[in-house]
Design a protein around this motif. Structure first.
Motif, PDB file in Angstrom:
ATOM      1  N   THR A 174      37.915  43.246  35.239  1.00 23.69           N
ATOM      2  CA  THR A 174      36.755  43.230  34.240  1.00 23.69           C
ATOM      3  C   THR A 174      37.059  42.564  33.108  1.00 23.69           C
ATOM      4  O   THR A 174      36.142  42.408  32.251  1.00 23.69           O
ATOM      5  CB  THR A 174      36.630  44.840  33.767  1.00 23.69           C
ATOM      6  N   THR A 203      30.242  51.478  33.729  1.00 18.26           N
ATOM      7  CA  THR A 203      30.055  50.151  34.491  1.00 18.26           C
ATOM      8  C   THR A 203      29.018  50.315  35.554  1.00 18.26           C
ATOM      9  O   THR A 203      28.964  51.149  36.481  1.00 18.26           O
ATOM     10  CB  THR A 203      31.520  49.803  34.853  1.00 18.26           C
ATOM     11  N   ARG A 208      29.809  44.579  36.900  1.00 19.94           N
ATOM     12  CA  ARG A 208      31.269  44.252  37.420  1.00 19.94           C
ATOM     13  C   ARG A 208      31.106  42.876  38.202  1.00 19.94           C
ATOM     14  O   ARG A 208      31.889  42.120  38.010  1.00 19.94           O
ATOM     15  CB  ARG A 208      31.454  45.204  38.472  1.00 19.94           C
TER      16      ARG A 208
END
Lengths: 495, 470
Positions: free
Chosen positions: A290, A374, A379
């Motif tokens: 990430t 997320t 992502r």
């Protein structure tokens, strides 16, 4: 930089028939022998494994083993801090001295010569042109960590020189890691290991996956990458390519490096697991990181943590102010770059990644501590940014010279896709390997959420066997090997 | 767990075996495969009397049918491209499991500086092909570590593994192999492979003049591996009571310099150390016969053309016949079965009587002329052409006159179906040297002889004809 490394092709690679014969023999004998003799078998096997490349270089491992074994005991027994330090320096001097002589001497001298030439000062140093011992950077770092840990009182020295020698030369991880710490690996030589079906099966499965990734995908990617980036003494073929050809070669190299090295690590971990050893994992789906700092927690973990523990933290880490923190990051990554190879390209590659991390530090300072939720799209975006930065930095890693890297940066683009099938791969090979990359990328994402090995283990025997057999047959019939494939070594064997 | 691993291994090996047996991943069959199929087929029905071992120089330079027809025996050339003596030895081992020749002739350019480990590129491909074509599993197991590195074992034993890249690079070949039907070929094949029909051209001759020879006898060394293989080969032949002889296929005289050095080494090794005969056609080069048209048009590795091979084949035949051990060899010319095998085959009628049949379209015997008797005049049908041929006994003319003579015949014939009276002049054929006769011949097409009206033997230099009595 790739051309300066000379490796003997007869080396017992993991993806060689030689190793496929060697490993079952070692495993068979290992379980047939009583526990107390097993270290001896592993030592003999490890030395044989190494000597099948260049027998005389075993002397370097033996020297390193003897020095660190003695230094470890001496540090422990030394009655003063000064004496302890002396023994530590001796260990560092011998290990780093060997590494410097074999890996950096010529680079060092040539760099001085080039610098002096800038000022019109003639300097013609002698170069050694030594054959770089396979795995020297790995086992040197492994043994260094042993003496440093003893010095800082983290571990006690081992009294059994045989087991220590086996720790230094343990063949599954001898030539390209994972770089194991003594605290983790040495106690395992004393464990009473019995033949456990599940553990052995898992080890073999990991190896099978490693072979598949290496032979079917990574080595096929290498064909295209090597075609475009080829620069030998006679010609610089790289200059024949522009635009999308450079893009696709650089993109493929980014995956080649990951798949090649992670495949090696999987085979190493799998082989060790078959023998009852647990090695630390080296990769954790890095292209789904990430952030840059997350990436470095997922890429070549054993080396990253080594630099963290033995360079970054002793330098002060992030505890001595922002300025010092940033300098520490740059120093650590510069050294990490030079660890990979004696060339300014590697140094620049390291520095570039250090700079990425510095940017990350500033971005992180503005973030709130609350962890945001997320989403897949986020992502994916993060993953693509990571790949773009990392892939860009790898141009320094792959290019033979600084000028080559600059040429790539100046000419890379997303135009000119018409000669895509003239880069060493046939149309069907190109499509096949592209689908494989998409598949690997998706599998990595799924693996983030779910353990695929467990998923497979839970299927019925017919499905499992079908998968195993299909994988083996795919390795045999879809693998990039044989007369047409000149280079199928693991990339990290050069370091 | 062991059972599960064994099951997986069996399924994988079974798949590999199936794909190998289906020949999906094979290249089209070539002369290497044809040669091994040939020896297995021939020995299934016949004996081999003379086995010839060597490399590409041998299968281009020796014509086994000519040699068989000349000597009255069964000859087979078991030579392999890029073959070394080590290869010859292991091929001989397998050959001896299916035949027991009386004599084995070994071509000595196979005794060179190479080792099996040196082989690469086309040399390695031919080695795989040679190994593929062999059939004796035990001998192949013995051969494997001698010919291949451990990393090559799988390639050697499995065509589908070796050529697995066909899936990406040569799907056309897979498709072709899938549709291919097996063709049964009943033609007699004794290992020859004709590659070159035209000789050295002016450009290469000029290169020899400007650059000098491309090979030096000084540099032709012999590796320890080849020396060891020679010892093994001789031991094997002696154990099997088989007579070895050694010979050299020549290259063009301008192609090599200082050959004497090489010859001395070979002579010391073969004749003095081992006590066997060496027929070196390079050292004893036939200047008058081995002209530029006898050799491949190349400055590099040189082979013989068809004409060159006839000269060397007859020379080797003569050498073998005159050798100390020629009594070991049978003469099958009294055996009708032998004639049945070779009747009409290449060179047969040059070396054996022309007896009217499907290959002999016309024959007339014993035509007496003023100063000699023409033993036979006939027309034989060869593969693509007819040959009009006359034979004169060696004893009936002077040896030094033979090339000046010409047989002239006047015949009633049919040419393309129309009757005509024609004169045919048959010049001396210097390439065919049968034991008892001189041959005078020319090629023809669509000619049918009805009757020979007149025949004469003319010395073209003296213009003194001898008229026969038709």
């Amino acid at each position: 930089m790739f051309s300066i490394i000379i490796l003997n092709p007869e080396y017992m690679l993991f993806n060689s028939f030689h190793f496929l014969v060697f490993l079952p023999i070692v495993v068979g004998l290992y379980y047939a022998l009583p526990q107390k003799f097993r270290w001896f078998l592993l030592l003999i096997a490890s030395y044989y494994f190494y000597m099948s490349w260049k027998a005389e270089y075993i002397i370097l491992i033996v020297a390193s083993t003897l020095v660190d074994f003695c230094a470890g005991l001496a540090i422990e027994n030394a009655d003063s801090k000064k004496r302890k330090k002396l023994w530590l320096f001796l260990s560092l001097f011998v290990n780093l001295g060997l590494l410097f002589t074999f890996k950096y001497w010529d680079f060092f001298n040539e760099s001085i010569r080039d610098t002096l030439n800038l000022f019109s000062i003639q300097f013609d140093p002698s170069t050694l042109k030594l054959l770089l011992p396979v795995g020297i950077s790995f086992y040197t770092f492994q043994t260094l960590s042993y003496t440093i840990d003893i010095y800082y009182g983290k571990i006690k020295p081992i009294k059994h020189i045989g087991i220590f020698a086996t720790y230094v030369s343990f063949f599954p991880q001898l030539v390209a890691g994972p770089i194991e710490r003594a605290k983790h690996l040495i106690p395992q030589f004393y464990n009473k290991v019995t033949f456990e079906y599940e553990r052995v099966k898992n080890g073999l499965l990991l190896m099978l996956w490693g072979f598949f990734v290496k032979i079917v995908i990574a080595d096929r990617l290498a064909i295209l990458v090597n075609t475009v980036y080829k620069h030998d003494d006679a010609n610089n073929y790289l200059l024949d390519y522009t635009g999308a050809s450079l893009f696709i070669a650089s993109f493929f190299f980014m995956f080649q490096l990951y798949l090649d090295f992670s495949a090696y690590s999987n085979i190493a971990i799998g082989a060790a697991r078959v023998l009852g050893f647990d090695l630390q994992s080296n990769f954790r789906r890095p292209y789904w990181a990430t952030s840059i700092s997350d990436f470095w927690h997922r890429w070549h973990i054993s080396l990253s943590t080594w630099f963290r523990d033995y360079v970054y933290i002793p330098l002060g880490g992030n505890k001595r102010g922002v300025k010092r923190h940033l300098i520490n990051l740059l120093i650590t990554f510069l050294l990490s770059g030079l660890w990979h190879g004696a060339s300014w390209n590697f140094a620049l590659w390291g520095l570039l990644n250090g700079l990425f991390l510095i940017v990350q530090v500033f971005i992180d300072r503005k973030k709130t501590s609350k962890k945001p939720k997320t989403y897949f799209i986020k992502r994916l975006f993060q993953s693509l940014v990571i790949m773009l930065l990392w892939g860009g930095s790898l141009i320094f890693f792959r290019a033979q010279t600084f000028d080559d890297a600059m040429y790539v940066f100046q000419n890379i683009s997303l135009t000119g896709w018409n000669n895509l099938y003239e880069l060493g791969l046939t149309v069907s090979e190109f499509k096949f390997v592209f689908y494989c990359l998409v598949g690997i990328y998706i599998l990595d994402y799924i693996q983030e959420k779910q353990d695929l090995y467990k998923f497979l283990a839970d299927r019925n025997i017919v499905i499992r066997f079908a998968v195993y057999i299909a994988a083996i047959l795919m390795i045999i019939y879809l693998g990039a090997y044989g007369e047409d494939v000149s280079d199928n070594q693991f990339l990290y064997f050069q370091f | 767990m062991l059972i599960k691993i064994v099951v997986i291994i069996i399924v994988v090996l079974g798949t590999i075996y199936y794909l190998d047996a289906s020949k999906l991943f094979s290249f089209d069959a070539d002369h290497v495969e044809k040669r091994w199929n040939g020896i297995y087929k021939f020995t299934g029905e016949n004996e081999i009397d003379l086995l010839i071992l060597g490399n590409s120089k041998t299968y281009c330079g020796i014509n086994p049918k000519t040699m068989s027809s000349r000597l009255g025996l069964n000859t087979f050339v078991l030579a392999t491209p890029n073959g070394s003596l080590t290869q010859c030895y292991y091929n001989l081992r397998e050959a001896l499991t299916i035949c027991k020749p009386k004599m084995v002739a070994v071509e000595v350019t196979t005794l060179n500086s190479s080792t099996m480990a040196d082989k690469e590129g086309s040399g390695k491909s031919f080695l795989y092909k040679d190994f593929d074509a062999r059939r004796n599993i035990y001998e192949k197991v013995i051969t494997t570590p001698q010919w291949f590195d451990i990393e090559e074992y799988a390639f050697a034993w499995s065509t589908s593994i070796r050529n697995h890249n066909f899936l990406f690079t040569n799907t056309e070949q897979i498709k072709k192999n899938k549709e291919k039907e097996e063709i049964i070929n009943n033609k007699l094949y004794l290992g020859r492979y004709v590659r070159f029909t035209s000789g050295i051209e002016d450009s290469i001759l000029n290169k020899y003049k400007s650059d000098g020879p491309s090979v030096s006898g000084d540099s032709l060394t012999i590796s320890d591996e080849q020396l060891n293989s020679l010892q093994l080969l001789i031991d094997l032949l002696e154990d099997n009571n088989i007579q070895p002889v050694f010979f050299t296929i020549p290259v063009y005289k301008e192609h090599i310099k200082n050959y004497n050095t090489r010859y001395e080494i070979l002579l010391n090794l073969i004749e003095q150390e081992y006590g066997y005969e060496l027929f070196d056609f390079q050292q004893f080069y036939q200047e008058d016969m081995l002209t530029a048209n006898c050799f491949e048009n190349t400055y590099g590795n040189q082979h013989m053309t068809y004409l060159g091979s006839l000269i060397v084949t007859y020379s080797l035949s003569d050498s073998i016949q005159n050798s100390n051990n020629s009594n070991e060899l049978p003469n099958r010319k009294d055996d009708q079965l032998w004639h049945n095998i070779f009747y009409g085959e290449e060179s047969y009628f040059y070396n054996n009587p022309m007896i009217l049949g499907n290959k002999v379209l016309f024959v007339q015997n014993e035509i007496i002329t003023e100063n000699c008797t023409i033993k036979e005049v006939g027309i034989v049908q060869e593969e693509k052409v007819q040959i009009i041929m006359a034979k004169i006994a060696k004893s009936s003319i002077l040896e030094n006159e033979k090339e000046d003579l010409e047989v002239q015949i006047i015949v009633d014939a049919q040419i393309k179906g129309k009757p005509k009276r024609i004169q045919v002049n048959l010049p001396f054929n210097k390439y065919h040297k049968p034991g008892e006769n001189y041959i005078y011949s020319i090629p023809a097409k669509d000619v049918e002889f009805i009757k020979i009206l007149q025949a004469k033997v003319v010395n073209t230099k003296l213009s003194a004809p001898t008229i026969s009595k038709p």
